[in-house]
Scaffold this motif. Structure first.
Motif, short mmCIF file in Angstrom:
data_model
loop_
_atom_site.label_atom_id
_atom_site.label_comp_id
_atom_site.label_asym_id
_atom_site.label_seq_id
_atom_site.Cartn_x
_atom_site.Cartn_y
_atom_site.Cartn_z
N VAL A 1 -31.46 -19.16 -9.34
CA VAL A 1 -30.60 -18.00 -9.47
C VAL A 1 -29.85 -18.11 -10.79
CG1 VAL A 1 -28.74 -16.63 -8.47
CG2 VAL A 1 -30.33 -17.86 -6.97
N VAL A 2 -29.88 -17.01 -11.55
CA VAL A 2 -29.19 -16.97 -12.84
C VAL A 2 -28.17 -15.84 -12.83
CG1 VAL A 2 -31.16 -17.94 -14.10
CG2 VAL A 2 -30.94 -15.47 -13.91
N ASP A 3 -27.19 -15.97 -13.72
CA ASP A 3 -26.20 -14.90 -13.86
C ASP A 3 -26.67 -13.93 -14.94
OD1 ASP A 3 -25.66 -16.15 -16.34
OD2 ASP A 3 -23.74 -16.98 -15.67
N ARG A 4 -25.83 -12.99 -15.29
CA ARG A 4 -26.20 -11.95 -16.27
C ARG A 4 -26.54 -12.53 -17.65
NH1 ARG A 4 -24.46 -6.49 -14.98
NH2 ARG A 4 -23.30 -6.51 -13.04
N LYS A 5 -26.01 -13.70 -17.96
CA LYS A 5 -26.25 -14.33 -19.26
C LYS A 5 -27.49 -15.22 -19.26
CE LYS A 5 -21.91 -15.49 -18.93
NZ LYS A 5 -20.76 -16.35 -19.04
N GLY A 6 -28.11 -15.37 -18.10
CA GLY A 6 -29.30 -16.21 -18.01
C GLY A 6 -28.98 -17.67 -17.71
N GLN A 7 -27.74 -17.96 -17.36
CA GLN A 7 -27.35 -19.33 -17.02
C GLN A 7 -27.68 -19.59 -15.55
OE1 GLN A 7 -23.26 -20.34 -17.73
NE2 GLN A 7 -23.64 -22.51 -17.42
N VAL A 8 -28.30 -20.72 -15.28
CA VAL A 8 -28.66 -21.09 -13.92
C VAL A 8 -27.39 -21.44 -13.14
CG1 VAL A 8 -29.97 -22.71 -12.48
CG2 VAL A 8 -30.94 -21.91 -14.65
N ARG B 1 -27.69 -7.47 -12.83
CA ARG B 1 -26.79 -7.69 -11.69
C ARG B 1 -26.04 -9.01 -11.90
NH1 ARG B 1 -27.40 -3.90 -8.11
NH2 ARG B 1 -29.34 -2.74 -8.02
N ASN B 2 -25.03 -9.24 -11.07
CA ASN B 2 -24.29 -10.49 -11.18
C ASN B 2 -25.20 -11.70 -11.03
OD1 ASN B 2 -21.75 -9.37 -11.64
ND2 ASN B 2 -21.28 -9.23 -9.46
N PHE B 3 -26.17 -11.59 -10.12
CA PHE B 3 -27.11 -12.69 -9.88
C PHE B 3 -28.53 -12.15 -9.79
CE2 PHE B 3 -23.16 -13.98 -7.64
CZ PHE B 3 -22.82 -15.06 -8.45
N THR B 4 -29.46 -12.89 -10.37
CA THR B 4 -30.88 -12.60 -10.24
C THR B 4 -31.55 -13.86 -9.70
OG1 THR B 4 -30.85 -11.02 -12.05
CG2 THR B 4 -33.00 -11.92 -11.43
N LEU C 1 -29.38 -17.69 1.06
CA LEU C 1 -29.15 -17.45 -0.37
C LEU C 1 -27.81 -16.76 -0.58
CD1 LEU C 1 -30.36 -17.52 -3.29
CD2 LEU C 1 -31.13 -15.19 -2.83
N TYR C 2 -27.56 -15.72 0.20
CA TYR C 2 -26.29 -15.00 0.10
C TYR C 2 -25.11 -15.95 0.33
CZ TYR C 2 -22.44 -11.95 1.35
OH TYR C 2 -21.21 -11.36 1.42
N GLN C 3 -25.19 -16.78 1.37
CA GLN C 3 -24.11 -17.72 1.66
C GLN C 3 -23.90 -18.71 0.51
OE1 GLN C 3 -21.89 -17.72 4.17
NE2 GLN C 3 -22.83 -15.80 4.80
N MET C 4 -24.98 -19.23 -0.06
CA MET C 4 -24.87 -20.16 -1.19
C MET C 4 -24.19 -19.49 -2.38
SD MET C 4 -28.34 -22.44 -1.19
CE MET C 4 -29.55 -21.29 -0.59
N ASP D 1 -24.95 -7.15 -5.24
CA ASP D 1 -25.21 -7.35 -6.67
C ASP D 1 -26.13 -8.55 -6.95
OD1 ASP D 1 -24.91 -5.92 -9.00
OD2 ASP D 1 -23.23 -7.11 -9.73
N ILE D 2 -27.12 -8.71 -6.06
CA ILE D 2 -28.13 -9.77 -6.20
C ILE D 2 -29.49 -9.11 -6.34
CG2 ILE D 2 -29.22 -11.76 -5.10
CD1 ILE D 2 -26.60 -11.99 -3.38
#
Length: 184
Positions: free
Chosen positions: A148-155, A30-33, A173-176, A64-65
């Motif tokens: 929270v990381v993106d699809r590439k694993g970047q924080v 997902r976009n964010f994990t 979390l959603y707002q952030m 997409d979280i």
């Protein structure tokens, strides 16, 4: 290694509730994990956070979280409790606190500091969810963290808690994450 925005999270292996070994990187679909490190299963605040994320999980997935949680406790205890509570996301058992140590998630210096500034609003939610604090498990002074990381694993978001109630709610979390560009 403490995780801060812009760093890349290390891959790690974990056991799923059904006993399969999975790679963390394989979960980044997902976009964010969000990886939420809680305390232990007997902790009322950890139970509350788990239940609030359970209730918001469908909405978060639609945004997409993805949610993963890490908690002290044996694989069997975590599997039993998450099944009983109908937790729809992955909860990683970390009874030896290997992930807490690897990602430098600190413990409080004292019980007084752990509870200093506790959210009264969160305490009032205990009744709504029928939460009762139970036995201590593992490190009772353990603090929490939300990474929270993106699809590439970047924080893209890093929040290390200051007290026992300092975990962003699903709506917080959603707002952030609204301020974080997708594919950042």
């Amino acid at each position: 290694m403490k995780l801060t925005e812009g760093t890349e999270i290390d891959d790690f292996l974990f056991l799923t509730n059904n006993g399969n070994c999975e790679s963390f990187r394989s979960q980044l679909k997902r976009n964010f994990t969000a990886v939420i490190f809680l305390r232990h299963l007997g902790c009322g605040m950890s139970q509350l956070d788990m239940l609030k994320y359970r209730d918001a999980y469908k909405f978060l997935k639609e945004q997409d979280i993805e949610i993963l949680m890490v908690i002290q406790g044996t694989e069997a205890a975590v599997a039993e409790r998450t099944a009983k509570l109908s937790i729809p996301f992955t909860v990683i058992a970390d009874p030896e606190q290997e992930l807490y140590g690897h990602f430098n998630i600190p413990s409080s210096e004292s019980m007084r500091q752990l509870v200093y500034g506790v959210s009264e609003d969160k305490l009032l939610e205990f009744d709504y969810y029928g939460i009762e604090c139970q036995r201590f498990e593992g490190n009772e002074l353990q603090l929490q963290a939300t990474i929270v990381v993106d699809r590439k694993g970047q924080v893209v978001l890093s929040h290390y808690s200051e007290n026992i109630s300092d975990v962003p709610s699903p709506s917080e979390l959603y707002q952030m994450l609204q301020a974080v560009p997708v594919g950042s």
